[in-house]
Design an enzyme around this catalytic site. Structure first.
Site, mmCIF file in Angstrom:
data_model
loop_
_atom_site.group_PDB
_atom_site.id
_atom_site.type_symbol
_atom_site.label_atom_id
_atom_site.label_comp_id
_atom_site.label_asym_id
_atom_site.label_seq_id
_atom_site.Cartn_x
_atom_site.Cartn_y
_atom_site.Cartn_z
ATOM 1 N N GLY A 13 9.736 -15.520 -5.273
ATOM 2 C CA GLY A 13 8.975 -14.484 -5.980
ATOM 3 C C GLY A 13 8.015 -13.799 -5.034
ATOM 4 O O GLY A 13 8.423 -13.223 -4.027
ATOM 5 N N ALA A 51 -3.769 -4.869 2.486
ATOM 6 C CA ALA A 51 -3.830 -3.433 2.721
ATOM 7 C C ALA A 51 -2.421 -2.854 2.742
ATOM 8 O O ALA A 51 -1.455 -3.544 3.070
ATOM 9 C CB ALA A 51 -4.540 -3.145 4.045
ATOM 10 N N LYS A 79 -7.586 3.771 0.323
ATOM 11 C CA LYS A 79 -7.580 3.537 1.765
ATOM 12 C C LYS A 79 -7.173 4.813 2.493
ATOM 13 O O LYS A 79 -6.079 5.335 2.277
ATOM 14 C CB LYS A 79 -6.608 2.398 2.117
ATOM 15 C CG LYS A 79 -6.475 2.154 3.615
ATOM 16 C CD LYS A 79 -5.407 1.095 3.901
ATOM 17 C CE LYS A 79 -5.160 0.973 5.397
ATOM 18 N NZ LYS A 79 -4.073 0.011 5.700
ATOM 19 N N LEU A 334 9.168 -11.752 4.483
ATOM 20 C CA LEU A 334 8.925 -12.643 5.612
ATOM 21 C C LEU A 334 10.179 -13.369 6.072
ATOM 22 O O LEU A 334 10.264 -13.787 7.229
ATOM 23 C CB LEU A 334 7.850 -13.665 5.245
ATOM 24 C CG LEU A 334 6.461 -13.098 4.909
ATOM 25 C CD1 LEU A 334 5.525 -14.221 4.503
ATOM 26 C CD2 LEU A 334 5.896 -12.323 6.090
ATOM 27 N N ILE A 347 4.190 -4.842 3.504
ATOM 28 C CA ILE A 347 4.728 -4.323 2.247
ATOM 29 C C ILE A 347 5.651 -3.133 2.506
ATOM 30 O O ILE A 347 6.660 -2.952 1.827
ATOM 31 C CB ILE A 347 3.589 -3.968 1.276
ATOM 32 C CG1 ILE A 347 2.925 -5.255 0.759
ATOM 33 C CG2 ILE A 347 4.079 -3.132 0.102
ATOM 34 C CD1 ILE A 347 1.770 -5.046 -0.192
#
Length: 518
Positions: A13, A51, A79, A334, A347
């Site tokens: 997940g 971020a 941002k 990852l 991301i």
């Protein structure tokens, strides 16, 4: 007729798993495909950073997610870029913004005009010509102007988010659209004896989940892509030597800044990411040059608030899988590789892999051409980001520690050496249409860390110096005036996340904010 896939199994997940599930639920017809995600609450997820980059806005928009609702649910702030402190040398700081510097003219990039003005001794900082930098430094935020002629349409924005809340938000989105979630831990992966394709996974409960396509979102472990399929790994730790991180949240001590902080330390760097209600902190470092205890002490000493949890210790190796798509398994997140969070790319790499999966979505036979093109595209994405990250470490004058001496003098990839030579000679940036970090980003880091061209484009000399001075001064003054009229960052959060959401346009039509190179 080709055989179609029917059952898609997502293993893991977290952010990568639920981003994948949400996108597939959006793009695939629920009557034709069964999407199952298996995850275990007993296995923690890794959130190295919180971020993002502006591409996340496109992802959310494609899913039909309301931005204000997303910000509420993920504790988000806006941002405008990243501030890098102590990277080129101790005491230096610059902001890498989302957006351009000034305005290009006659297909000649703005920084060439600025370089000429600098030679005349009247340029100031190139950051003065970036709306994103000026607004970030002033702690202001407003949505970019809709009029493409306006200087205030030339910047973009992203978010600081709580990644675990984002995963939960997308989990609810996915389940509402037919994704089946199974709680459980996988203890066996079953392969076809001839092809080596994965045909099922078995849970500790004994339940067997069969699938046609398996998506590995199992994190650093790479349960399917690595442990099962033995896909090779390309190690880049000789170029990116940081191999550990310590993370901890802290209390909010002030209104959040509209930018991330990346502060270079003795053997790595510290991040500071402001959310609405707390601050995300961490330090990335090389265990070859500093101990865990030294980093933990440095991190706690440099918090701007009280820690809210125990320190989270992480270990990693920078690099990527030789293949992100192997047989009927696609690694996303990852499990496909890791590039440290220096430029908030984790991301983005999840997102780009998902969109490429949709683009090259296969039949059951897993056509080799599709697989090869997916792998080629992902390799390009990783390598371009790799070079950009190496630039931050290599473009330094620091000689105050063994770590920085190594980074400054290490041999770099030929692809990066070429890029740096191209810029040093005449200010040119290698261009490509797709991928992260286009020309303004490279200019930001080059100049922010002390790399300047020997000269500028010769066609800039066609403009009279006095006229160039007048135009650039007018541009700088226009940006300053416009930013001064912007609402504060905290005010914008309150307005759009918790108040009136009816008006997003900026600036007011009465303001004259058109470019001077028209």
């Amino acid at each position: 007729m080709m055989n179609c896939l029917r059952n898609l199994v997502i293993v893991g997940g977290g952010t990568s798993g639920w981003m994948t599930a949400a996108a597939l639920a959006k793009f695939l017809h629920p009557q034709q495909y069964q999407i199952t995600l298996v995850e275990s609450d007993a296995i923690g997820t890794v959130g190295v950073g919180e971020a993002t980059v502006p591409h996340i806005r496109y992802f959310n928009e494609v899913l039909g997610i309301d931005e204000n609702e997303f910000m509420k649910k993920t504790n988000a702030t806006y941002k405008l870029g990243i501030e890098f402190s102590n990277w080129g040398k101790l005491g230096d700081a610059y902001i890498h913004p989302f957006g351009v510097y000034g305005q290009s003219r006659n297909d000649i990039s703005f920084h060439h005009y600025w370089l000429k003005l600098q030679q005349l001794g009247d340029a100031g900082s190139i950051s003065d010509y970036s709306v994103g930098v000026v607004a970030a430094a002033a702690e202001k935020f407003a949505y970019p102007a809709a009029d493409p002629r306006s200087l205030f349409s030339k910047y973009s924005y992203a978010f600081h988010i709580d990644a675990s809340l984002y995963a939960g938000f997308l989990r609810d989105y996915s389940i509402a659209r037919g994704v089946k979630r199974i709680e459980g831990k996988i203890n066996q992966v079953n392969q076809h004896p001839d092809s080596g394709f994965i045909h099922s996974v078995q849970l500790a409960s004994g339940e067997i989940l069969a699938g046609d396509l398996f998506i590995d979102c199992s994190g650093f472990r790479g349960l399917l892509i690595n442990e099962t399929l033995k896909t090779g790994f390309e190690d880049w730790s000789h170029w990116l030597p940081c191999d550990r991180a310590i993370a901890v949240p802290s209390t909010k001590t002030r209104e959040p800044l509209p930018y991330t902080k990346a502060i270079a330390r003795t053997a790595g760097w510290q991040w500071r990411i402001p959310l609405q209600s707390r601050t995300g902190n961490g330090q990335v470092y090389s265990s070859k040059y500093i101990s865990d205890d030294e980093v933990a002490n440095s991190l706690l000493t440099n918090l701007d608030g009280e820690p809210l949890a125990n320190l989270n210790y992480l270990r990693f190796k920078t690099g990527r899988r030789v293949k992100c798509w192997n047989k009927n398994c696609i690694a996303i997140g990852l499990s496909s590789g890791f590039l440290e969070p220096l430029e908030s790319t984790s991301i983005y790499l999840i997102q780009v892999a998902i969109m490429k999966l949709v683009e090259f979505f296969p039949y059951a036979d897993m056509e080799a051409a599709n697989t090869d093109e997916f792998n080629r595209d992902m390799a390009n994405e990783y390598e371009r980001i790799r070079d950009f990250l190496i630039l931050h470490y290599h473009a330094t004058a620091r000689d105050d520690s063994a770590f920085w001496n190594y980074c400054r003098t290490m041999e770099i990839p030929q692809s990066l050496a070429y890029k740096m030579d191209l810029f040093r000679e005449q200010g040119h940036v290698e261009r490509y249409k797709r991928g992260m970090f286009l020309e303004p980003s490279w200019v930001a880091v080059y100049m922010g860390q002390g790399i300047f061209p020997k000269t500028y484009h010769p066609l800039v000399n066609a403009q009279e110096p006095a006229q160039l001075q007048q135009q650039l001064h007018a541009m700088r003054d226009t940006i300053i005036a416009g930013v001064r009229a912007m609402p504060g960052h905290a005010e914008s959060i309150k307005r759009y996340c918790h108040g009136d959401t009816s008006e997003k346009s900026w600036p007011p039509a009465a303001m004259s904010l058109y470019g001077v190179f028209s």
